[in-house]
Design a protein around this motif. Structure first.
Motif, PDB file in Angstrom:
ATOM      1  N   PRO A   1      -5.202   2.523  36.834  1.00  0.00           N
ATOM      2  CA  PRO A   1      -5.878   1.968  37.256  1.00  0.00           C
ATOM      3  C   PRO A   1      -5.545   0.455  37.307  1.00  0.00           C
ATOM      4  N   PHE A   2      -6.540  -0.254  38.380  1.00  0.00           N
ATOM      5  CA  PHE A   2      -6.562  -1.660  38.810  1.00  0.00           C
ATOM      6  C   PHE A   2      -7.513  -1.888  38.763  1.00  0.00           C
ATOM      7  N   ALA A   3      -8.289  -2.906  38.230  1.00  0.00           N
ATOM      8  CA  ALA A   3      -9.789  -3.688  37.748  1.00  0.00           C
ATOM      9  C   ALA A   3      -9.434  -5.573  38.021  1.00  0.00           C
ATOM     10  N   ASP A   4     -10.173  -6.398  38.814  1.00  0.00           N
ATOM     11  CA  ASP A   4      -9.355  -7.654  38.382  1.00  0.00           C
ATOM     12  C   ASP A   4     -10.285  -8.405  39.608  1.00  0.00           C
ATOM     13  N   PRO A   5     -11.411  -9.079  39.524  1.00  0.00           N
ATOM     14  CA  PRO A   5     -12.555  -9.543  39.323  1.00  0.00           C
ATOM     15  C   PRO A   5     -12.264 -10.580  40.827  1.00  0.00           C
ATOM     16  N   LYS A   6     -11.412 -10.657  41.506  1.00  0.00           N
ATOM     17  CA  LYS A   6     -10.886 -11.412  42.136  1.00  0.00           C
ATOM     18  C   LYS A   6      -9.695 -11.353  43.111  1.00  0.00           C
ATOM     19  N   PHE A   7      -9.084  -9.532  43.201  1.00  0.00           N
ATOM     20  CA  PHE A   7      -8.791  -9.409  43.923  1.00  0.00           C
ATOM     21  C   PHE A   7      -8.473  -7.875  44.328  1.00  0.00           C
ATOM     22  N   VAL A   8      -8.647  -7.020  45.709  1.00  0.00           N
ATOM     23  CA  VAL A   8      -8.126  -6.151  46.122  1.00  0.00           C
ATOM     24  C   VAL A   8      -6.556  -5.706  46.324  1.00  0.00           C
ATOM     25  N   PRO A   9      -6.316  -4.894  45.894  1.00  0.00           N
ATOM     26  CA  PRO A   9      -5.046  -4.291  46.694  1.00  0.00           C
ATOM     27  C   PRO A   9      -4.487  -3.174  47.953  1.00  0.00           C
ATOM     28  N   PHE A  10      -3.452  -3.578  48.191  1.00  0.00           N
ATOM     29  CA  PHE A  10      -3.929  -3.149  49.845  1.00  0.00           C
ATOM     30  C   PHE A  10      -2.005  -2.350  49.393  1.00  0.00           C
ATOM     31  N   ASP A  11      -0.996  -2.638  48.725  1.00  0.00           N
ATOM     32  CA  ASP A  11       0.123  -1.800  48.393  1.00  0.00           C
ATOM     33  C   ASP A  11       0.356  -1.655  47.319  1.00  0.00           C
ATOM     34  N   TRP A  12       1.572  -0.989  47.288  1.00  0.00           N
ATOM     35  CA  TRP A  12       1.845  -0.829  45.981  1.00  0.00           C
ATOM     36  C   TRP A  12       3.661  -0.219  46.549  1.00  0.00           C
ATOM     37  N   GLY A  13       4.454  -0.465  45.178  1.00  0.00           N
ATOM     38  CA  GLY A  13       5.845   0.131  45.418  1.00  0.00           C
ATOM     39  C   GLY A  13       6.689   0.393  43.912  1.00  0.00           C
ATOM     40  N   TYR A  14       7.764   0.364  43.767  1.00  0.00           N
ATOM     41  CA  TYR A  14       8.703   0.397  43.457  1.00  0.00           C
ATOM     42  C   TYR A  14      10.191  -1.013  42.976  1.00  0.00           C
ATOM     43  N   PHE A  15      10.093  -2.140  42.724  1.00  0.00           N
ATOM     44  CA  PHE A  15      11.362  -2.454  42.802  1.00  0.00           C
ATOM     45  C   PHE A  15      12.568  -1.146  43.077  1.00  0.00           C
ATOM     46  N   ALA A  16      13.450  -1.978  43.371  1.00  0.00           N
ATOM     47  CA  ALA A  16      15.229  -0.459  43.112  1.00  0.00           C
ATOM     48  C   ALA A  16      16.070  -0.955  44.246  1.00  0.00           C
ATOM     49  N   PHE A  17      18.178  -1.082  43.747  1.00  0.00           N
ATOM     50  CA  PHE A  17      18.621  -1.582  44.408  1.00  0.00           C
ATOM     51  C   PHE A  17      18.853  -0.930  45.382  1.00  0.00           C
ATOM     52  N   VAL A  18      18.824  -0.983  46.721  1.00  0.00           N
ATOM     53  CA  VAL A  18      19.515   0.195  48.170  1.00  0.00           C
ATOM     54  C   VAL A  18      20.782  -0.626  48.731  1.00  0.00           C
ATOM     55  N   TYR A  19      21.413   0.499  48.621  1.00  0.00           N
ATOM     56  CA  TYR A  19      22.742   0.781  48.890  1.00  0.00           C
ATOM     57  C   TYR A  19      22.876   2.175  50.244  1.00  0.00           C
ATOM     58  N   ASP A  20      24.659   1.434  50.573  1.00  0.00           N
ATOM     59  CA  ASP A  20      24.654   2.289  51.941  1.00  0.00           C
ATOM     60  C   ASP A  20      25.477   4.089  51.435  1.00  0.00           C
ATOM     61  N   ASN A  21      25.273   5.181  51.065  1.00  0.00           N
ATOM     62  CA  ASN A  21      25.591   6.657  51.013  1.00  0.00           C
ATOM     63  C   ASN A  21      26.573   6.622  51.552  1.00  0.00           C
ATOM     64  N   THR A  22      27.097   5.840  52.891  1.00  0.00           N
ATOM     65  CA  THR A  22      28.781   6.034  53.328  1.00  0.00           C
ATOM     66  C   THR A  22      29.715   5.820  53.163  1.00  0.00           C
ATOM     67  N   LYS A  23      28.603   4.680  52.308  1.00  0.00           N
ATOM     68  CA  LYS A  23      30.044   3.158  51.840  1.00  0.00           C
ATOM     69  C   LYS A  23      29.726   3.794  50.084  1.00  0.00           C
ATOM     70  N   LEU A  24      29.116   3.490  49.562  1.00  0.00           N
ATOM     71  CA  LEU A  24      28.769   3.943  48.109  1.00  0.00           C
ATOM     72  C   LEU A  24      28.772   5.249  47.729  1.00  0.00           C
TER      73      LEU A  24
END
Length: 325
Positions: A109-132
């Motif tokens: 749920p999102f409710a904030d009288p001052k702001f509107v959401p425009f996108d979202w995501g999850y933080f993560a650690f990204v790696y090169d799967n050909t090396k790790l």
């Protein structure tokens, strides 16, 4: 003589017409306005409907945007700010006017009288799967490894702050020890996401703090399946990016129109494949092919805006203390 007078008259008309065109000033983060970012597309799309000119000003990463807005105070030219997140909205709210709510398809749920959401995501650690070949399965697992990582500064960057809150949400009172364990994995701390990700792509670390959606860019835009996001067992911290209208806006009606435009299918579709995040409101055509390959966190972590504000200062101090030892 007549030709000269005609030319002079046309030049005067053009200058007057230009002067009469209203300008909407948008303050945002650096990557938003990059040639590959959403800024150029959104500027063209909104200008086609508003009879106005959109001018972007950038200030590093998301947290730096708020710092810039506070520093400028009443002298700020910004009508709209794009790129804060819910970890910063409680601190930013006094600088913003109320806005009309917009429908969204956020997973929380999102409710904030001052702001509107425009996108979202999850933080993560990204790696090169050909090396790790065997990535860590938790933050603690990462801290116990010899892997080298690049992270962003929580004082200037929303991903950097997101990582601090991720650690705090997952480990609570054990966060300080986790940071002490993780300190020797950190190659460097960058001011913002662009610098960190660029260094990672340049081969300067095994992993970088980014998003679960980052591999979609490489897959869709570059036909490169070599980048993956590590799935962590303690869950992943969410980011909801927002936009708002400043109290000092000289173009409040245009600001409202721009915020509404950000929620349109055209803008949301553009954001998916330029900002490489999930849309705040899924457009009619859905997500692009390739997004179905992304990891889906087993658990979503997110503090409320008020909780994030209360935790922020102590979490930054805890992080600084651990990294300075």
């Amino acid at each position: 003589m007549k030709t000269t007078l005609l030319a002079a008259g046309l030049a005067t008309f053009a200058t007057t017409a230009l002067a009469d065109t209203p300008v909407l000033h948008v303050l945002t983060y650096d990557s938003f306005t990059a040639e590959w970012g959403p800024g150029p597309i959104l500027k063209a799309g909104f200008e086609a409907t508003c009879g106005c000119e959109v001018q972007f000003t950038t200030a590093g990463d998301g947290a730096a945007v708020l710092a810039r807005l506070k520093l400028d105070g009443d002298k700020s030219d910004a009508d709209v700010v794009v790129g804060l997140d819910t970890n910063l909205t409680a601190a930013a709210a006094p600088l913003f006017a109320d806005v009309a709510p917009q429908p969204n398809t956020l997973p929380v749920p999102f409710a904030d009288p001052k702001f509107v959401p425009f996108d979202w995501g999850y933080f993560a650690f990204v790696y090169d799967n050909t090396k790790l070949m065997t990535p860590p399965t938790s933050i603690a697992d990462l801290a116990a490894s010899n892997l080298k990582i690049i992270i962003e500064d929580p004082r200037s960057s929303t991903p950097g702050l997101g990582l601090l809150l991720w650690v705090k949400a997952a480990y609570g009172d054990g966060a300080a020890k986790l940071w002490s364990d993780l300190a020797d994995n950190i190659v460097t701390v960058t001011p913002g996401w662009s610098e960190a990700y660029g260094m990672f792509l340049g081969g300067e670390a095994d992993m970088v703090l980014s998003y679960t959606t980052s591999p979609a860019y490489h897959l869709i835009a570059e036909s490169d399946a070599s980048k993956s996001a590590a799935a962590f067992s303690e869950g992943h911290y969410m980011q909801i990016e927002v936009a708002g209208k400043t109290l000092t806006s000289k173009q409040p009606e245009l600001a409202d129109a721009f915020l509404a435009y950000l929620g349109s299918d055209a803008a949301q579709s553009a954001l998916i494949t330029t900002n490489w995040m999930y849309p705040a409101k899924t457009p009619a055509e859905g997500l692009p092919q390739g997004f179905e390959t992304l990891i889906q966190p087993a658990k979503s972590l997110l503090f409320t805006a008020t909780e994030a504000q209360e935790i922020r200062a102590a979490a930054i101090e805890e992080w600084q203390t651990a990294l300075s030892k």
